[in-house]
Design a protein around this motif. Structure first.
Motif, PDB file in Angstrom:
ATOM      1  N   GLY A   1      -5.305 -20.094  18.532  1.00 34.47           N
ATOM      2  CA  GLY A   1      -4.374 -20.087  19.658  1.00 34.47           C
ATOM      3  C   GLY A   1      -4.844 -21.064  20.707  1.00 34.47           C
ATOM      4  N   ASP A   2      -5.172 -20.573  21.898  1.00 37.06           N
ATOM      5  CA  ASP A   2      -5.672 -21.434  22.973  1.00 37.06           C
ATOM      6  C   ASP A   2      -7.174 -21.307  23.172  1.00 37.06           C
ATOM      7  OD1 ASP A   2      -3.104 -22.333  23.512  1.00 37.06           O
ATOM      8  OD2 ASP A   2      -2.685 -20.662  24.883  1.00 37.06           O
ATOM      9  N   GLN A   3      -7.836 -20.474  22.364  1.00 30.88           N
ATOM     10  CA  GLN A   3      -9.255 -20.222  22.526  1.00 30.88           C
ATOM     11  C   GLN A   3     -10.075 -20.979  21.485  1.00 30.88           C
ATOM     12  OE1 GLN A   3     -10.708 -18.297  24.998  1.00 30.88           O
ATOM     13  NE2 GLN A   3      -8.629 -18.210  25.876  1.00 30.88           N
ATOM     14  N   LEU A   4     -11.247 -21.521  21.921  1.00 31.34           N
ATOM     15  CA  LEU A   4     -12.125 -22.258  21.022  1.00 31.34           C
ATOM     16  C   LEU A   4     -13.300 -21.376  20.632  1.00 31.34           C
ATOM     17  CD1 LEU A   4     -12.597 -25.035  19.691  1.00 31.34           C
ATOM     18  CD2 LEU A   4     -14.008 -25.622  21.681  1.00 31.34           C
ATOM     19  N   TYR A   5     -13.559 -21.246  19.321  1.00 36.00           N
ATOM     20  CA  TYR A   5     -14.655 -20.443  18.793  1.00 36.00           C
ATOM     21  C   TYR A   5     -15.583 -21.337  17.977  1.00 36.00           C
ATOM     22  CZ  TYR A   5     -11.713 -16.427  20.018  1.00 36.00           C
ATOM     23  OH  TYR A   5     -10.962 -15.516  20.690  1.00 36.00           O
ATOM     24  N   HIS A   6     -16.838 -20.846  17.803  1.00 41.65           N
ATOM     25  CA  HIS A   6     -17.836 -21.624  17.059  1.00 41.65           C
ATOM     26  C   HIS A   6     -18.497 -20.745  16.010  1.00 41.65           C
ATOM     27  CE1 HIS A   6     -17.445 -24.552  20.304  1.00 41.65           C
ATOM     28  NE2 HIS A   6     -17.631 -23.543  21.157  1.00 41.65           N
ATOM     29  N   THR A   7     -18.752 -21.342  14.832  1.00 39.24           N
ATOM     30  CA  THR A   7     -19.509 -20.638  13.799  1.00 39.24           C
ATOM     31  C   THR A   7     -20.996 -20.770  14.096  1.00 39.24           C
ATOM     32  OG1 THR A   7     -19.626 -22.619  12.416  1.00 39.24           O
ATOM     33  CG2 THR A   7     -17.738 -21.162  12.085  1.00 39.24           C
ATOM     34  N   ILE A   8     -21.812 -19.999  13.405  1.00 40.08           N
ATOM     35  CA  ILE A   8     -23.262 -20.123  13.557  1.00 40.08           C
ATOM     36  C   ILE A   8     -23.757 -21.242  12.637  1.00 40.08           C
ATOM     37  CG2 ILE A   8     -23.557 -17.698  14.208  1.00 40.08           C
ATOM     38  CD1 ILE A   8     -24.527 -17.174  11.343  1.00 40.08           C
ATOM     39  N   PRO A   9     -24.817 -21.956  13.005  1.00 37.85           N
ATOM     40  CA  PRO A   9     -25.335 -23.025  12.142  1.00 37.85           C
ATOM     41  C   PRO A   9     -26.151 -22.463  10.972  1.00 37.85           C
ATOM     42  CG  PRO A   9     -26.628 -22.877  14.153  1.00 37.85           C
ATOM     43  CD  PRO A   9     -25.508 -21.885  14.302  1.00 37.85           C
ATOM     44  N   TYR A  10     -26.249 -23.279   9.898  1.00 39.06           N
ATOM     45  CA  TYR A  10     -27.038 -22.912   8.728  1.00 39.06           C
ATOM     46  C   TYR A  10     -27.913 -24.096   8.344  1.00 39.06           C
ATOM     47  CZ  TYR A  10     -23.838 -18.964   7.987  1.00 39.06           C
ATOM     48  OH  TYR A  10     -23.105 -17.827   8.130  1.00 39.06           O
ATOM     49  N   GLU A  11     -29.048 -23.792   7.720  1.00 42.02           N
ATOM     50  CA  GLU A  11     -29.916 -24.838   7.180  1.00 42.02           C
ATOM     51  C   GLU A  11     -29.995 -24.671   5.668  1.00 42.02           C
ATOM     52  OE1 GLU A  11     -34.405 -25.171   7.602  1.00 42.02           O
ATOM     53  OE2 GLU A  11     -33.718 -26.681   9.055  1.00 42.02           O
ATOM     54  N   VAL A  12     -29.754 -25.782   4.958  1.00 43.47           N
ATOM     55  CA  VAL A  12     -29.762 -25.762   3.492  1.00 43.47           C
ATOM     56  C   VAL A  12     -30.919 -26.630   3.005  1.00 43.47           C
ATOM     57  CG1 VAL A  12     -28.466 -26.238   1.388  1.00 43.47           C
ATOM     58  CG2 VAL A  12     -27.265 -25.494   3.450  1.00 43.47           C
ATOM     59  N   GLU A  13     -31.727 -26.091   2.105  1.00 45.22           N
ATOM     60  CA  GLU A  13     -32.809 -26.865   1.504  1.00 45.22           C
ATOM     61  C   GLU A  13     -32.418 -27.257   0.086  1.00 45.22           C
ATOM     62  OE1 GLU A  13     -37.636 -26.699   0.658  1.00 45.22           O
ATOM     63  OE2 GLU A  13     -36.565 -24.886   1.267  1.00 45.22           O
ATOM     64  N   VAL A  14     -32.576 -28.538  -0.234  1.00 51.68           N
ATOM     65  CA  VAL A  14     -32.223 -29.046  -1.560  1.00 51.68           C
ATOM     66  C   VAL A  14     -33.509 -29.471  -2.259  1.00 51.68           C
ATOM     67  CG1 VAL A  14     -30.888 -30.745  -2.856  1.00 51.68           C
ATOM     68  CG2 VAL A  14     -29.991 -29.838  -0.711  1.00 51.68           C
ATOM     69  N   ILE A  15     -33.724 -28.977  -3.462  1.00 47.38           N
ATOM     70  CA  ILE A  15     -34.943 -29.271  -4.210  1.00 47.38           C
ATOM     71  C   ILE A  15     -34.601 -29.889  -5.559  1.00 47.38           C
ATOM     72  CG2 ILE A  15     -36.246 -27.420  -3.093  1.00 47.38           C
ATOM     73  CD1 ILE A  15     -35.761 -25.708  -5.585  1.00 47.38           C
ATOM     74  N   ASN A  16     -35.571 -30.607  -6.086  1.00 44.14           N
ATOM     75  CA  ASN A  16     -35.435 -31.198  -7.419  1.00 44.14           C
ATOM     76  C   ASN A  16     -36.120 -30.263  -8.407  1.00 44.14           C
ATOM     77  OD1 ASN A  16     -35.248 -32.746  -9.691  1.00 44.14           O
ATOM     78  ND2 ASN A  16     -36.228 -34.560  -8.821  1.00 44.14           N
ATOM     79  N   THR A  17     -35.341 -29.661  -9.261  1.00 43.15           N
ATOM     80  CA  THR A  17     -35.896 -28.663 -10.182  1.00 43.15           C
ATOM     81  C   THR A  17     -36.560 -29.284 -11.400  1.00 43.15           C
ATOM     82  OG1 THR A  17     -33.722 -28.465 -11.235  1.00 43.15           O
ATOM     83  CG2 THR A  17     -34.231 -26.920  -9.472  1.00 43.15           C
ATOM     84  N   ALA A  18     -36.387 -30.582 -11.606  1.00 50.31           N
ATOM     85  CA  ALA A  18     -37.036 -31.219 -12.757  1.00 50.31           C
ATOM     86  C   ALA A  18     -38.527 -31.358 -12.489  1.00 50.31           C
ATOM     87  CB  ALA A  18     -36.414 -32.586 -13.010  1.00 50.31           C
ATOM     88  N   GLN A  19     -39.356 -31.004 -13.438  1.00 53.54           N
ATOM     89  CA  GLN A  19     -40.802 -31.075 -13.290  1.00 53.54           C
ATOM     90  C   GLN A  19     -41.310 -32.439 -13.739  1.00 53.54           C
ATOM     91  OE1 GLN A  19     -42.659 -28.605 -11.933  1.00 53.54           O
ATOM     92  NE2 GLN A  19     -40.715 -27.535 -11.567  1.00 53.54           N
TER      93      GLN A  19
END
Length: 299
Positions: free
Chosen positions: A102-120
């Motif tokens: 409507g006329d109101q502005l809302y914000h989501t919470i931030p997230y942190e994503v870690e990306v790893i390489n699973t190949a050994q």
């Protein structure tokens, strides 16, 4: 005092009952390279209000490659689900995102994503099966390269067509009929300058002889544009391409033009008009000279 407490609780519950609730959820905070993650945004108690956010496939930051972005909206419920992948190792942040209800502005919470390489390190990667050598015949090569071959042939055909069009246009432009018509147009332009009526005999003869020299050069292939008058007359007589009648006209007009140029004679309007008409008739009769030359040489 009790009434005030009850009123406060009632007011708080009323606000909760009629306000929108924005929530977000990330299914995994650790992903393998290229693994698909899911990020969801939910809004409840929407009460039919409009929801505005970033365009589809543009909600998440740069490193988040969107696989699918779907939006579902009902009267009291809004849900946006984004499936994404990340192809670099490290930690990446989904910042607080803006959603306007409507006329109101809302914000989501931030997230942190870690990306790893699973190949050994040292893992051996084996093909499912060994490469197989396949022999190609003419038909196979044709299927592989036919569009290149057809493209080259089309280009060569186009070049050939353009070359012939240009060649034809040049030949037509330099044809006797075209040269005659162009020179007659040039003479008409000279007449409209009214040099004869104004008695400007010097400019009249300068332009008349220039037009004539250019015509003789292109029509008869005689270098009239570089030869002096005496030399030109000698070449015309030796060349024997121009008829005696036309040679006499060219000689008289060119000699008179030289005399005018060096202020040794001052022709009147009648003389200028006659010279103009004589050159004009010479141009018109030139085709007969060329026909006679073709018969003489057997071309």
């Amino acid at each position: 005092m009790l009434k005030k407490i009850l009123f406060t609780i009632f007011s708080f519950l009323s606000v909760l009952a009629f306000s929108q609730v924005l929530g977000s959820k990330l299914d995994k905070k650790t992903l393998a390279l290229g693994e698909v993650g899911i990020y969801k945004v939910n809004i409840s108690n929407l009460q039919g209000k409009d929801v505005q956010s970033s365009p589809k496939n543009e909600l998440l930051p740069f490193h988040f490659e969107t696989v699918k972005d779907s939006i579902s909206k009902q009267m009291d419920m809004y849900e946006r689900t984004v499936e994404f992948q990340i192809f670099e190792e490290g930690k990446f942040t989904i910042p607080a995102l803006d959603f306007k209800i409507g006329d109101q502005l809302y914000h989501t919470i931030p997230y942190e994503v870690e990306v790893i390489n699973t190949a050994q390190k040292g893992d051996q990667i084996n093909d499912i099966m060994k490469n197989k050598e396949v022999k190609l015949d003419v038909k196979d090569y044709w299927e592989l390269y036919k569009w290149y071959i057809l493209g080259i042939l089309t280009l060569l055909a186009l070049i050939f067509i353009i070359w012939n069009i240009v060649k034809y246009a040049k030949r037509r432009k330099s044809s006797p009929v075209m040269m005659t018509n162009q020179t007659l147009k040039d003479l008409e332009k000279l007449r409209k300058k009214k040099f004869i009526e104004n008695g400007d005999f010097r400019m009249f003869y300068v332009e008349l002889i220039d037009i004539s020299r250019n015509f003789i050069t292109k029509q008869y292939k005689i270098p009239a544009d570089v030869l002096l008058t005496d030399d030109l007359i000698d070449v015309m007589k030796l060349n024997n391409t121009i008829s005696p009648q036309n040679e006499k006209i060219v000689e008289e007009v060119f000699v008179r033009g030289d005399l005018v140029k060096f202020a040794k004679t001052f022709p009147d309007q009648q003389t200028m008009s006659k010279d103009f008409e004589d050159i004009k008739n010479f141009v018109k009769r030139s085709s007969k000279d060329l026909e006679a030359e073709q018969l003489r040489t057997g071309v």
